[in-house]
Design an enzyme around this catalytic site. Structure first.
Site, PDB file in Angstrom:
ATOM      1  N   GLY B 247     -14.329  54.600  27.331  1.00 37.19           N
ATOM      2  CA  GLY B 247     -14.243  55.757  26.437  1.00 37.19           C
ATOM      3  C   GLY B 247     -14.818  55.495  25.052  1.00 37.19           C
ATOM      4  N   HIS B 248     -14.869  56.525  24.244  1.00 40.68           N
ATOM      5  CA  HIS B 248     -15.478  56.433  22.916  1.00 40.68           C
ATOM      6  C   HIS B 248     -14.626  55.595  21.956  1.00 40.68           C
ATOM      7  CE1 HIS B 248     -13.485  60.536  21.828  1.00 40.68           C
ATOM      8  NE2 HIS B 248     -12.675  59.751  22.460  1.00 40.68           N
ATOM      9  N   GLY B 249     -15.291  54.733  21.229  1.00 41.79           N
ATOM     10  CA  GLY B 249     -14.605  53.945  20.223  1.00 41.79           C
ATOM     11  C   GLY B 249     -13.837  52.758  20.769  1.00 41.79           C
TER      12      GLY B 249
END
Lengths: 348, 348, 348
Positions: B247-249
């Site tokens: 996922g993002h980050g």
């Protein structure tokens, strides 16, 4: 392909009993709901249910199809011509082949395809736009390679196979006859075989390849790793759904079917005629015998040798119930010991 | 690459003790089962098992290899020349590099590749057929970009990296040296950051990117989202298997390895030297410390701060047993309360 | 697109209260940490947490941004110009649109794109390098088709949609306006509908297609199968994350959001405004009503008709605890019966 068949011709080809006009012209197959004049429809049980779904049965009396393929017990409810068979699925599959549109958009070798040296491509094969084939590939009769499909060196594909657009088949992979491989699949990339060395994790060499038998189907975005020492082998008639991951050196025997999102660890062996439910995970180095059914989202962390149905996992519950019940699971061993102690005390 | 090495040369390069003919010519590496004259084989423990698998050991006495790389304790069972090392894996990895075939089918920039403005491509790099590079990309020495790989604007890839065919790397992504990215991977698409507005769910802007350290390997069809505010960062020596979703980050620290089909939610941080088993799910905003092992198909819904091995999930059972036992799980809290009440009554 | 806006212009467009210099020139949006002069930043709650994360709040006093978009309660801690809104997310989304870089690398039809017969492509649409479109496709205004995206025959895509590079959309699929489809997605391959015949498993014909409403977003490497009899239908405003598998004939109603790695079996129906957590598996033929939330890694094996939150699965534990507790789960039915017997004996 001829653009239509008469109802009489279809009845003969699929070996069904015709009630109605044998000269009626049929141009295609459609659902009971959408079919119009010139189309034939069908009434078969849902493949998930043993009994006929009312959802489809209630559409039968009012269909606009020219004819319907169905089982004897439903004939009386049909207002149009019928083809009757005890196994209408058998007829449906045969009939659909008559009307199936070819997916070969570009017969022959498309001018933008890049073909390596010493490739043998059958005259009746079709290589799509922007396909790239490495040296020494072998593509047999009537096989279709879709646009952008990449074949490494020395890939061999049998006859009458369909490789959809945007498939990767790495070097030395062997594929049998009548394969169907859907878009996004990756066959033959290196497996996750790592060993820890002083400088960090290093990948072990992958000397094996992937061998697919005849009549194998591989779903969209499914990945099959090549073997490290032994090959990864997929038997005849094996069907793999979408987004499956097959580890290096896995062996899947004939006519086993595996539903979507399953992951199979390295060197695992699965027998013949097994059915593996969706999202199941099978650990590495497991052996699953013939004729075993594993239900969906199970975790197979030990070998299974007795034919039958196996499951793991927990039921869905309202969140508040789940929270309380699952918390107790974390002390289940203590609870069990309390029960044994109570039992002992009471019976002393 | 030279087409063969003598056994003496190999012994010297990998620092092994040679028993046999130092002038024997070795052309490639092969398994004990398949090796023939002119090939060297090896006997190493299965990477999954601490002890030597009998499966391979029993092949040793009858191998047709010209020589075998093995550990001292197995030398007496070998009929052919040997290279002996206390850690034969170390030798195997070094030796395999000598014989590894290059995957660069098209050295230099293939005439069908489309290169954006102001790209810096090292003279020794290889850009494959139908690759598309955006403006301002930077490709360092000896790096291979496979056919159909797409790089957005301002993508930077270090030296000696291999991007297999059909990989997507979106704009601004930075990749270090010696990366290996397998087919179908997507690096840098926007994460699943949504907020509810009056007209429906809206995606928040993704201002971050993805940064991969050195020696990172990314499996086939794995996806790594770009960060929304902070970047997604993958540390040095991290190895990701196939079909993983990051996922993002997310932040994954150095030398952590993650097996296939794992999903990791947004903004989660995983420490150094962790091992995450296949098909495990890690929630968003979790923190996992260094040196943590999570077994396969676990769900990590809370942070883990003490080094050790962690698990969740349930064992596979025959369906009838599973059905009864799992049904009881839905009232486990009530059962626990009954036990406490019984205990209290009995002890009163 | 203009290359900058004044702070006063932005305040007016997003309807925020400006404190500071309305003539300050803003060239882009950046995070509090990275922003410099000429950039505007923002302070919004993490989308995962109801309260403001201290991680971002502590960056506010020292940001180098020219201005910050934030909620009234944080204005006092900001040293630079501010745009104040009660819902700063709303402003952030609007503001980001002003500065968003177009992803259309090749406006118009790239000379290497291969376009079938009788396609209708709007003058403002963009067809990327090496895209392949089948016959009779219809691409509406301002829509972008990325490099290597493959569209089969008779595919229709509405206005202002973005198809990222390397997407497969099979024949007859219909997509609405403002769709975003990320790299590696496969829309419309045939579902896993098999029936056993004497010669092995045969795929049933797939007469249906896939229909996507308006404002649908599809994540990287997500797969959506076409229907066998009925179509697969994805409603308006539905957002699907990466690596999701949607079976044939599934119906997902408006504004439902589904996180990564979810698998949904054939013919399942999901209502409006549902939220499905990552890595959840939903069996085939399930019906989920409107406004249902399923937490991550659940298995939905029965229909859910009452709005609320649902879960399944077990908590992560240290391995030794997990091993003992999970072993007991395999005899939970027996343990429950012991409890009932003890209870009966004690109360007799």
């Amino acid at each position: 392909m001829q653009n239509h068949y008469t109802l009489g011709e279809i009845a003969k080809i699929i070996d069904a009993q015709l009630t109605g006009n044998p000269d009626s012209k049929i141009y295609s197959v459609a659902s009971l709901k959408n079919a119009t004049q010139g189309q034939i429809s069908f009434l078969v049980p849902s493949r998930y249910q043993l009994v006929m779904s009312n959802r489809f049965l209630k559409l039968l009396p009012t269909t606009n199809a020219s004819a319907v393929l169905l089982a004897p017990e439903h004939q009386s409810q049909c207002q149009v011509d019928t083809l009757v068979m005890s196994d209408p699925y058998k007829g449906l599959i045969e009939m659909s082949k008559l009307f199936k549109k070819t997916t070969a958009h570009y017969p022959g070798i498309h001018p933008t395809a890049i073909i390596g040296k010493n490739c043998h491509i059958a005259a009746t094969a079709s290589i799509g736009a922007y396909a790239v084939l490495g040296d020494n590939c072998d593509i047999d009769a009537d096989t279709i390679i879709g646009p952008y499909s990449f074949l490494g060196q020395e890939v061999s594909i049998g006859a009458q196979s369909t490789i959809h657009p945007r498939v990767t088949i790495e070097q030395n992979v062997t594929i049998g006859d009548r394969a169907v491989i859907y878009s996004g699949a990756v066959i033959g990339s290196e497996g996750f075989g790592l060993v820890r060395q002083s400088q960090g994790w290093c990948r072990i060499p992958h000397l094996g390849t992937v061998i697919l038998g005849n009549d194998v189907e591989i779903g969209a975005n499914t990945t099959i790793d090549r073997g490290s020492v032994d090959d990864t082998v997929i038997g005849n008639g094996v069907k793999l759904d979408n987004q499956i991951q097959i580890g290096h050196g896995v062996n899947i025997d004939d006519h086993t079917v595996i539903a979507g999102c399953v992951g199979i660890g390295g060197s695992t062996r699965i027998g013949k005629n097994c059915m593996i439910g969706g999202a199941t995970t099978i650990n590495d180095n497991i052996i699953i015998s013939d004729n075993i059914i594993v239900t969906g989202m199970s975790q197979v962390s030990k070998s299974l040798s007795t034919p039958g149905v196996y499951s793991s996992g927990t039921h869905i519950q309202p969140y508040d119930m789940w929270r309380k019940n699952t918390a107790r699971l974390n002390s289940l061993d203590k609870l069990a010991k309390k029960i044994f102690r109570l039992e002992k005390e009471q019976h002393d």
